[in-house]
Design a protein around this motif. Structure first.
Motif, PDB file in Angstrom:
ATOM      1  N   VAL A   1      -8.245  14.332  20.147  1.00 18.85           N
ATOM      2  CA  VAL A   1      -7.690  15.424  20.958  1.00 18.85           C
ATOM      3  C   VAL A   1      -6.641  14.881  21.939  1.00 18.85           C
ATOM      4  O   VAL A   1      -6.910  13.934  22.678  1.00 18.85           O
ATOM      5  CB  VAL A   1      -8.813  16.134  21.724  1.00 18.85           C
ATOM      6  CG1 VAL A   1      -8.226  17.149  22.684  1.00 18.85           C
ATOM      7  CG2 VAL A   1      -9.762  16.799  20.760  1.00 18.85           C
ATOM      8  N   ASP A   2      -5.465  15.461  21.921  1.00 20.63           N
ATOM      9  CA  ASP A   2      -4.422  15.145  22.906  1.00 20.63           C
ATOM     10  C   ASP A   2      -4.193  16.391  23.745  1.00 20.63           C
ATOM     11  O   ASP A   2      -3.987  17.478  23.188  1.00 20.63           O
ATOM     12  CB  ASP A   2      -3.102  14.794  22.205  1.00 20.63           C
ATOM     13  CG  ASP A   2      -3.173  13.435  21.553  1.00 20.63           C
ATOM     14  OD1 ASP A   2      -3.639  12.491  22.206  1.00 20.63           O
ATOM     15  OD2 ASP A   2      -2.775  13.331  20.379  1.00 20.63           O
ATOM     16  N   LEU A   3      -4.225  16.215  25.057  1.00 19.33           N
ATOM     17  CA  LEU A   3      -4.074  17.386  25.920  1.00 19.33           C
ATOM     18  C   LEU A   3      -3.571  16.919  27.279  1.00 19.33           C
ATOM     19  O   LEU A   3      -4.012  15.886  27.778  1.00 19.33           O
ATOM     20  CB  LEU A   3      -5.441  18.077  26.030  1.00 19.33           C
ATOM     21  CG  LEU A   3      -5.643  19.308  26.878  1.00 19.33           C
ATOM     22  CD1 LEU A   3      -6.700  20.181  26.232  1.00 19.33           C
ATOM     23  CD2 LEU A   3      -6.103  18.942  28.266  1.00 19.33           C
TER      24      LEU A   3
ATOM     25  N   MET B   1      -8.568  27.798  23.738  1.00 22.40           N
ATOM     26  CA  MET B   1      -9.174  28.860  22.937  1.00 22.40           C
ATOM     27  C   MET B   1      -9.682  28.278  21.644  1.00 22.40           C
ATOM     28  O   MET B   1      -9.244  27.234  21.185  1.00 22.40           O
ATOM     29  CB  MET B   1      -8.151  29.936  22.635  1.00 22.40           C
ATOM     30  CG  MET B   1      -7.751  30.686  23.863  1.00 22.40           C
ATOM     31  SD  MET B   1      -6.819  32.123  23.395  1.00 22.40           S
ATOM     32  CE  MET B   1      -5.728  32.202  24.763  1.00 22.40           C
ATOM     33  N   GLY B   2     -10.583  29.012  21.042  1.00 18.66           N
ATOM     34  CA  GLY B   2     -11.141  28.551  19.787  1.00 18.66           C
ATOM     35  C   GLY B   2     -12.399  29.327  19.531  1.00 18.66           C
ATOM     36  O   GLY B   2     -12.966  29.945  20.440  1.00 18.66           O
TER      37      GLY B   2
ATOM     38  N   GLY C   1     -12.769  20.593  15.415  1.00 19.73           N
ATOM     39  CA  GLY C   1     -12.839  19.324  16.133  1.00 19.73           C
ATOM     40  C   GLY C   1     -11.520  18.824  16.676  1.00 19.73           C
ATOM     41  O   GLY C   1     -11.490  17.796  17.353  1.00 19.73           O
ATOM     42  N   GLY C   2     -10.447  19.519  16.406  1.00 16.76           N
ATOM     43  CA  GLY C   2      -9.176  19.024  16.929  1.00 16.76           C
ATOM     44  C   GLY C   2      -8.324  20.145  17.474  1.00 16.76           C
ATOM     45  O   GLY C   2      -8.673  21.328  17.378  1.00 16.76           O
ATOM     46  N   ILE C   3      -7.194  19.785  18.093  1.00 14.71           N
ATOM     47  CA  ILE C   3      -6.237  20.785  18.544  1.00 14.71           C
ATOM     48  C   ILE C   3      -5.411  21.197  17.332  1.00 14.71           C
ATOM     49  O   ILE C   3      -4.759  20.356  16.716  1.00 14.71           O
ATOM     50  CB  ILE C   3      -5.296  20.188  19.606  1.00 14.71           C
ATOM     51  CG1 ILE C   3      -6.102  19.591  20.773  1.00 14.71           C
ATOM     52  CG2 ILE C   3      -4.293  21.225  20.081  1.00 14.71           C
ATOM     53  CD1 ILE C   3      -6.679  20.585  21.703  1.00 14.71           C
ATOM     54  N   VAL C   4      -5.476  22.471  16.953  1.00 16.23           N
ATOM     55  CA  VAL C   4      -4.732  22.892  15.766  1.00 16.23           C
ATOM     56  C   VAL C   4      -3.393  23.521  16.130  1.00 16.23           C
ATOM     57  O   VAL C   4      -2.515  23.618  15.278  1.00 16.23           O
ATOM     58  CB  VAL C   4      -5.544  23.867  14.895  1.00 16.23           C
ATOM     59  CG1 VAL C   4      -6.705  23.137  14.243  1.00 16.23           C
ATOM     60  CG2 VAL C   4      -6.025  25.043  15.702  1.00 16.23           C
ATOM     61  N   ALA C   5      -3.256  23.970  17.366  1.00 11.87           N
ATOM     62  CA  ALA C   5      -1.979  24.556  17.764  1.00 11.87           C
ATOM     63  C   ALA C   5      -1.904  24.540  19.274  1.00 11.87           C
ATOM     64  O   ALA C   5      -2.936  24.564  19.952  1.00 11.87           O
ATOM     65  CB  ALA C   5      -1.874  25.994  17.265  1.00 11.87           C
TER      66      ALA C   5
END
Ligand code: ATP
Ligand code: MG
Lengths: 263, 279
Positions: free
Chosen positions: B33-35, B46-47, B227-231
């Motif tokens: 995850v990058d944030l 969101m998710g 499990g990850g950032i998709v957008a």
């Protein structure tokens, strides 16, 4: 063959599990002691817990002590008068209460009244994320919640045991002297001669202190360690009461065998 | 909308996750995850349910430690932080828990006063005024004397909000601040989060399901799935996006790449009746 292996594996897992838990409990105790300084600096927190554990247990302790004393008076008189020594009733009542019944029975009552309440409270605080919220506010829950409850129990228990014994002696006197008519003077004077401060009172106090520490540790540990669900909390409460009772009785044997050997 | 303060010195982001991963035992919940969150920003995560949003928030709060990658708050790597250093950092953080987590043995007033009493030496009169101001902001000054058990779910969440911002934090983490609020309180709470953030010059990370409110409110959005950032993107970018995940979310479609079901074998294989045998 595989069934046997399965049984062995389960047994092994349970043993390993228990040893782990014991290890956790010991580490937990050290953590509690380490953060106790912080909670003593804020005495009102501990005093509040002494009120909840100690003062609110007072009624049940006093009433039970009275009944135990009444029974001891009846049974003691019944046995002693066969040997023509009913004037030793005071001695018998006082010694059995100070050495054994006071610490043990008060400890058992304390575990079921105050210990279970502490476990339930801490367990619910965990279930509703209150402990985590506190931790997120940079307030250590062990210092703020656990240590005061632990010390509240440790301090209350010897006082409760002393009051239990005092009430029991009063009950024995009520039956023996007031109802049956044992001589008031010899009831008290024989008691005073026979009860030794170091040997009887201090040892009884040590017992009640050890039991109080054990019950308090079990209660806070079970609460802190419980599964954060309704079922987990109820199981933790049961475990507090059951293991406290077993630990009190086992420790009582160990302590008695060191303290009272008729030497 | 406020942007990170422009300055010649490199700006340290309030939160930065780089390739962060976390697993509960064998259950890898987050991977790579990058944030990034800067001062002044309100960022939404969101998710779908169970995708790991609360877990992500807990990584940022230091309640969980990343198994992989790095989590930095105010430039400090949480991975190697001692408890004391973590606590020092948390004094500048506020967190709103998904279920409020109010202290049930204290009144509403004492709950909000708790962080002030624990961490400051302010005189009681000043604490009293500060608490009433915070409660006024969430519209519950009149409830100061109540116990948490006497509040509705939505009221409890607003009290928890007041408590989370009692110390005027640098970073506020909100786990579903809008769940269980009626439309009026929802709008007011949303405005409140924005105003608090701007007034304090803080950064906010908000887990939410409410797409439309948050698109109006926030500066940046991350979508978590699998499990990850998709957008990710600004609300304008998100609204214009053709990404199927984003599209499914923004338009609340049942069919799309986001699975509604927790992973399981097909239902038919578990039913006892043989296929075609239904009476
Ligand atoms: N304490 C835990 N132990 C083991 N697994 C957990 C634990 N907490 C969460 N999980 C698992 O991690 C995954 C992500 O959980 P998380 O609570 O982060 O989801 P979420 O995105 O916040 O969902 P929701 O929107 O419903 O709150 C879930 O699949 C859950 O099964
Ligand atoms: Mg969640």
């Amino acid at each position: 063959m595989s069934a046997l292996a399965g049984v062995l594996r389960k047994l092994g897992a349970r043993v390993v599990d228990s040893v782990w838990r014991l290890g956790f409990a010991v580490r937990f105790l050290f953590a509690v002691l380490r953060y106790s300084g912080q909670s003593f600096q804020r005495l009102p927190l501990t005093i509040r817990e002494i009120y909840f554990s100690g003062v609110l247990s007072l009624l049940i302790i006093l009433v039970s002590g009275l009944f135990i004393g009444l029974v001891l008076g009846l049974q003691g008189y019944d046995i002693l008068q066969r040997f023509g020594s009913s004037s030793a009733l005071g001695t018998m009542v006082a010694l059995s209460l100070l050495r054994e019944l006071g610490p043990v029975v008060a400890g058992l009552l304390f575990a079921s009244r105050a210990g279970s309440a502490v476990t339930a409270e801490i367990g619910l605080m965990k279930t509703t994320e209150q402990l985590q919220a506190m931790d997120m506010m940079a307030v250590n829950p062990i210092a703020r919640v656990i240590a005061p409850r632990f010390w509240g129990g440790v301090i209350s228990m010897p006082l409760l045991a002393a009051m239990f014994s005092a009430m029991g002696i009063f009950g024995g006197w009520l039956i023996g002297v007031v109802v049956i008519g044992v001589d008031n003077g010899s009831f008290w004077s024989q008691m005073q001669d026979a009860v030794d401060f170091r040997y009887d009172i201090v040892n009884g106090f040590i017992k009640s202190f050890v039991f109080g520490t054990a019950v308090s540790l079990i209660a806070v540990f079970e609460g802190y360690d419980c599964q954060p669900t309704a079922e987990g909390v109820s199981r933790a409460i049961t475990r507090t009461v059951v293991s406290s009772a077993l630990v009190i009785l086992a420790l009582d044997f160990v302590l008695t065998s060191f303290m009272f050997r008729g030497l | 909308m406020p942007q990170p303060l422009a300055s010649s010195a490199p700006v340290v982001p309030v939160v930065r996750l780089s390739q962060a991963g976390f697993a509960y035992g064998d259950n890898a919940v987050l991977r790579g995850v990058d944030l990034t969150v800067h001062r002044g920003q309100v960022v939404a995560i969101m998710g779908s349910s169970g995708s790991g949003k609360t877990t992500l928030l807990r990584l940022i709060g230091g309640q969980l430690r990343a198994n992989a990658g790095k989590v930095e708050v105010a430039g400090q790597d949480l991975g190697g932080l001692s408890r004391a250093a973590l606590y020092a950092l948390r004094r500048r953080m506020g967190m709103l828990f998904q279920f409020g987590a109010l202290f049930t043995d204290m009144s509403v007033f004492d709950n909000v006063a708790f962080p002030l009493r624990e961490h400051t030496d302010l005189p009681a009169a000043l604490i009293h005024d500060l608490v009433l101001m915070k409660l006024q902001a969430v519209g519950l000054r009149g409830a100061a004397g109540l116990k948490p058990g006497e509040l509705s779910g939505g009221m409890a969440r607003r009290v928890a909000l007041a408590r989370a911002v009692a110390l005027d934090p640098l970073l506020v983490l909100y786990d579903e601040p809008f769940a269980g609020l009626d439309p009026i309180s929802l709008g007011i709470t949303a405005q409140l989060i924005r105003r608090l953030n701007d007034a304090l010059g803080a950064a906010s990370v908000m887990v939410t399901h409410d797409v439309h409110v948050s698109l109006d409110l926030v500066d940046y959005v991350y979508f978590v799935s699998g499990g990850g950032i998709v957008a990710h993107g600004t609300p304008t970018e998100i609204r214009a996006s053709n990404d199927p995940y984003v599209h499914q979310f923004v338009h609340a479609e049942a069919d799309g790449p986001v699975p509604f079901h927790y992973p399981a074998p097909p239902l038919a294989s578990l039913l006892s009746l043989p296929e075609g045998d239904v009476p």
